[in-house]
Design a protein around this motif. Structure first.
Motif, PDB file in Angstrom:
ATOM      1  N   LYS A   1       0.672  -0.841  -0.143  1.00 27.26           N
ATOM      2  CA  LYS A   1      -0.010   0.375  -0.003  1.00 27.26           C
ATOM      3  C   LYS A   1       1.071   1.857   0.115  1.00 27.26           C
ATOM      4  N   ALA A   2       1.693   1.340   0.670  1.00 23.59           N
ATOM      5  CA  ALA A   2       2.529   2.283   1.007  1.00 23.59           C
ATOM      6  C   ALA A   2       3.701   2.293  -1.222  1.00 23.59           C
TER       7      ALA A   2
ATOM      8  N   LYS B   1       0.790   3.791  -3.217  1.00 32.43           N
ATOM      9  CA  LYS B   1       0.814   5.219  -2.866  1.00 32.43           C
ATOM     10  C   LYS B   1       1.350   6.244  -3.450  1.00 32.43           C
TER      11      LYS B   1
ATOM     12  N   PRO C   1       1.529   5.563  -8.074  1.00 25.42           N
ATOM     13  CA  PRO C   1      -0.595   5.245  -8.398  1.00 25.42           C
ATOM     14  C   PRO C   1      -0.420   5.142  -9.872  1.00 25.42           C
TER      15      PRO C   1
ATOM     16  N   SER D   1      -8.278   2.202  -2.198  1.00 21.97           N
ATOM     17  CA  SER D   1      -7.279   2.844  -0.774  1.00 21.97           C
ATOM     18  C   SER D   1      -5.911   3.245  -1.028  1.00 21.97           C
ATOM     19  N   TYR D   2      -5.344   3.373  -2.317  1.00 23.26           N
ATOM     20  CA  TYR D   2      -4.090   4.076  -2.310  1.00 23.26           C
ATOM     21  C   TYR D   2      -4.062   5.891  -2.739  1.00 23.26           C
ATOM     22  N   ARG D   3      -5.541   6.183  -3.260  1.00 22.02           N
ATOM     23  CA  ARG D   3      -5.576   7.247  -3.782  1.00 22.02           C
ATOM     24  C   ARG D   3      -6.891   8.357  -2.976  1.00 22.02           C
ATOM     25  N   ASP D   4      -6.574   7.617  -1.158  1.00 20.39           N
ATOM     26  CA  ASP D   4      -7.384   8.127  -0.479  1.00 20.39           C
ATOM     27  C   ASP D   4      -8.842   8.931  -1.192  1.00 20.39           C
TER      28      ASP D   4
END
Length: 64
Positions: A12-13, A16, A19, A55-58
């Motif tokens: 996930k990190a 982010k 992307p 989840s990774y683009r908030d």
């Protein structure tokens, strides 16, 4: 956190931080599942891919 949780957090990190590359990976995985299942679960794979992107683009806009 167990090994799987640690790996998920690292993935996930990374997503982010990159992307656009992550989007390509998500799209490729979605395509592969759709091809293997003959598109039978297309709606579900679309929904899952969108959830992963969020989840990774908030919660930002998703791409398809």
């Amino acid at each position: 956190m167990g090994k799987l949780g640690d790996m998920a957090a690292k993935a996930k990190a990374m997503a982010k931080g990159h992307p656009d590359q992550a989007d390509k990976g998500v799209a490729g995985a979605e395509r592969a599942v759709d091809q293997r299942t003959g598109g039978k679960y297309d709606a579900q794979t679309d929904k899952a891919a969108d959830a992963v992107r969020r989840s990774y683009r908030d919660g930002g806009p998703t791409r398809h």
